[in-house]
Design a protein around this motif. Structure first.
Motif, PDB file in Angstrom:
ATOM      1  N   PRO A   1     -58.384  37.536-118.622  1.00  0.00           N
ATOM      2  CA  PRO A   1     -59.614  36.977-118.039  1.00  0.00           C
ATOM      3  C   PRO A   1     -59.650  37.077-116.519  1.00  0.00           C
ATOM      4  N   GLU A   2     -58.504  36.931-115.878  1.00  0.00           N
ATOM      5  CA  GLU A   2     -58.463  36.980-114.415  1.00  0.00           C
ATOM      6  C   GLU A   2     -58.702  38.387-113.865  1.00  0.00           C
ATOM      7  N   GLU A   3     -58.806  39.362-114.769  1.00  0.00           N
ATOM      8  CA  GLU A   3     -59.106  40.715-114.324  1.00  0.00           C
ATOM      9  C   GLU A   3     -60.603  41.018-114.364  1.00  0.00           C
ATOM     10  N   THR A   4     -61.381  40.002-114.619  1.00  0.00           N
ATOM     11  CA  THR A   4     -62.832  40.127-114.511  1.00  0.00           C
ATOM     12  C   THR A   4     -63.195  40.449-113.067  1.00  0.00           C
ATOM     13  N   ALA A   5     -63.908  41.540-112.891  1.00  0.00           N
ATOM     14  CA  ALA A   5     -64.225  42.004-111.540  1.00  0.00           C
ATOM     15  C   ALA A   5     -65.161  43.200-111.619  1.00  0.00           C
ATOM     16  N   VAL A   6     -65.665  43.577-110.474  1.00  0.00           N
ATOM     17  CA  VAL A   6     -66.338  44.870-110.355  1.00  0.00           C
ATOM     18  C   VAL A   6     -65.262  45.886-110.003  1.00  0.00           C
ATOM     19  N   TYR A   7     -65.201  46.940-110.770  1.00  0.00           N
ATOM     20  CA  TYR A   7     -64.202  47.973-110.565  1.00  0.00           C
ATOM     21  C   TYR A   7     -64.853  49.159-109.842  1.00  0.00           C
ATOM     22  N   TYR A   8     -64.211  49.571-108.743  1.00  0.00           N
ATOM     23  CA  TYR A   8     -64.730  50.637-107.901  1.00  0.00           C
ATOM     24  C   TYR A   8     -63.816  51.854-107.936  1.00  0.00           C
TER      25      TYR A   8
ATOM     26  N   ARG B   1     -53.527  55.710-100.341  1.00  0.00           N
ATOM     27  CA  ARG B   1     -52.661  55.119-101.358  1.00  0.00           C
ATOM     28  C   ARG B   1     -53.298  53.842-101.893  1.00  0.00           C
ATOM     29  N   ASP B   2     -52.903  52.697-101.310  1.00  0.00           N
ATOM     30  CA  ASP B   2     -53.333  51.419-101.862  1.00  0.00           C
ATOM     31  C   ASP B   2     -54.113  50.547-100.883  1.00  0.00           C
ATOM     32  N   ARG B   3     -54.700  51.142 -99.867  1.00  0.00           N
ATOM     33  CA  ARG B   3     -55.487  50.382 -98.889  1.00  0.00           C
ATOM     34  C   ARG B   3     -56.915  50.903 -98.860  1.00  0.00           C
ATOM     35  N   ARG B   4     -57.872  50.007 -98.739  1.00  0.00           N
ATOM     36  CA  ARG B   4     -59.282  50.399 -98.744  1.00  0.00           C
ATOM     37  C   ARG B   4     -59.590  51.422 -97.656  1.00  0.00           C
ATOM     38  N   TYR B   5     -59.052  51.193 -96.452  1.00  0.00           N
ATOM     39  CA  TYR B   5     -59.402  52.037 -95.316  1.00  0.00           C
ATOM     40  C   TYR B   5     -58.882  53.471 -95.471  1.00  0.00           C
ATOM     41  N   GLN B   6     -58.015  53.689 -96.413  1.00  0.00           N
ATOM     42  CA  GLN B   6     -57.450  55.020 -96.634  1.00  0.00           C
ATOM     43  C   GLN B   6     -58.377  55.927 -97.451  1.00  0.00           C
ATOM     44  N   TYR B   7     -59.460  55.349 -97.952  1.00  0.00           N
ATOM     45  CA  TYR B   7     -60.373  56.096 -98.809  1.00  0.00           C
ATOM     46  C   TYR B   7     -61.699  56.334 -98.088  1.00  0.00           C
ATOM     47  N   ASP B   8     -62.272  57.490 -98.355  1.00  0.00           N
ATOM     48  CA  ASP B   8     -63.452  57.938 -97.617  1.00  0.00           C
ATOM     49  C   ASP B   8     -64.765  57.781 -98.382  1.00  0.00           C
ATOM     50  N   TYR B   9     -64.689  57.810 -99.674  1.00  0.00           N
ATOM     51  CA  TYR B   9     -65.903  57.733-100.487  1.00  0.00           C
ATOM     52  C   TYR B   9     -65.725  56.686-101.574  1.00  0.00           C
ATOM     53  N   TRP B  10     -66.833  56.031-101.907  1.00  0.00           N
ATOM     54  CA  TRP B  10     -66.796  54.947-102.883  1.00  0.00           C
ATOM     55  C   TRP B  10     -67.964  55.057-103.858  1.00  0.00           C
ATOM     56  N   GLY B  11     -67.698  54.675-105.095  1.00  0.00           N
ATOM     57  CA  GLY B  11     -68.763  54.556-106.062  1.00  0.00           C
ATOM     58  C   GLY B  11     -69.440  53.208-105.959  1.00  0.00           C
ATOM     59  N   GLN B  12     -70.436  52.987-106.796  1.00  0.00           N
ATOM     60  CA  GLN B  12     -71.206  51.743-106.777  1.00  0.00           C
ATOM     61  C   GLN B  12     -70.534  50.616-107.550  1.00  0.00           C
ATOM     62  N   GLY B  13     -69.575  50.960-108.377  1.00  0.00           N
ATOM     63  CA  GLY B  13     -68.842  49.945-109.118  1.00  0.00           C
ATOM     64  C   GLY B  13     -69.381  49.739-110.521  1.00  0.00           C
ATOM     65  N   THR B  14     -68.511  49.267-111.390  1.00  0.00           N
ATOM     66  CA  THR B  14     -68.889  48.943-112.758  1.00  0.00           C
ATOM     67  C   THR B  14     -68.265  47.587-113.111  1.00  0.00           C
ATOM     68  N   GLN B  15     -69.052  46.735-113.743  1.00  0.00           N
ATOM     69  CA  GLN B  15     -68.604  45.377-114.039  1.00  0.00           C
ATOM     70  C   GLN B  15     -67.721  45.357-115.286  1.00  0.00           C
ATOM     71  N   VAL B  16     -66.589  44.691-115.150  1.00  0.00           N
ATOM     72  CA  VAL B  16     -65.709  44.423-116.285  1.00  0.00           C
ATOM     73  C   VAL B  16     -65.578  42.911-116.409  1.00  0.00           C
ATOM     74  N   THR B  17     -65.921  42.394-117.577  1.00  0.00           N
ATOM     75  CA  THR B  17     -65.823  40.963-117.831  1.00  0.00           C
ATOM     76  C   THR B  17     -64.915  40.743-119.021  1.00  0.00           C
ATOM     77  N   VAL B  18     -63.876  39.943-118.802  1.00  0.00           N
ATOM     78  CA  VAL B  18     -62.914  39.658-119.861  1.00  0.00           C
ATOM     79  C   VAL B  18     -63.025  38.177-120.205  1.00  0.00           C
ATOM     80  N   SER B  19     -63.455  37.905-121.418  1.00  0.00           N
ATOM     81  CA  SER B  19     -63.629  36.510-121.841  1.00  0.00           C
ATOM     82  C   SER B  19     -62.345  35.986-122.474  1.00  0.00           C
ATOM     83  N   SER B  20     -62.128  34.696-122.329  1.00  0.00           N
ATOM     84  CA  SER B  20     -60.897  34.096-122.875  1.00  0.00           C
ATOM     85  C   SER B  20     -61.094  33.608-124.295  1.00  0.00           C
TER      86      SER B  20
END
Length: 124
Positions: free
Chosen positions: A88-95, A105-124
């Motif tokens: 459930p705690e992984e509910t988020a918008v995934y980009y 690697r693992d930092r936002r500023y290291q990336y140049d292009y981004w998608g709009q995101g897709t919603q993932v909702t995990v219910s308990s």
């Protein structure tokens, strides 16, 4: 420019699996690495996983190691994120993100292009 379009989000129950996809178009030859990040409400965007455009190296956040798998479909310029045993705690918008250098690697500023995101909702 590179365009990224995510798909595959949705509503699942805890313990279920979900597969996200990110289709890249445009100047894909400029991409060195693709990554997935997620952002929950009220929280910072955090790194999930990354893969080199060649597919020969992958990186994962500690929290998803052993449950998530990032892969690349060369023919379709698509990157997938297979997510198993979701919590459930992984509910988020995934980009999806694309970086032009090996330093991406693992930092936002290291990336140049981004998608709009897709919603993932995990219910308990």
């Amino acid at each position: 420019q590179v365009q990224l379009v995510e798909s595959g989000g949705g509503l699942v129950q805890a313990g279920d699996s979900l597969r996200l996809s990110c289709a890249a178009s445009g100047r894909t030859a400029s991409i060195y690495r693709m990554g997935w990040f997620r952002q929950a409400p009220g929280k910072e965007r955090e790194f999930v996983a990354a893969i080199s455009w060649s597919g020969d190296s992958t990186y994962y956040a500690d929290s998803v190691k052993g449950r998530f798998t990032i892969s690349r479909d060369n023919a379709k310029n698509t990157v997938h994120l297979q997510m198993n045993r979701l919590k459930p705690e992984e509910t988020a918008v995934y980009y999806c993100a694309a970086g032009k250098t090996e330093w991406a690697r693992d930092r936002r500023y290291q990336y140049d292009y981004w998608g709009q995101g897709t919603q993932v909702t995990v219910s308990s």
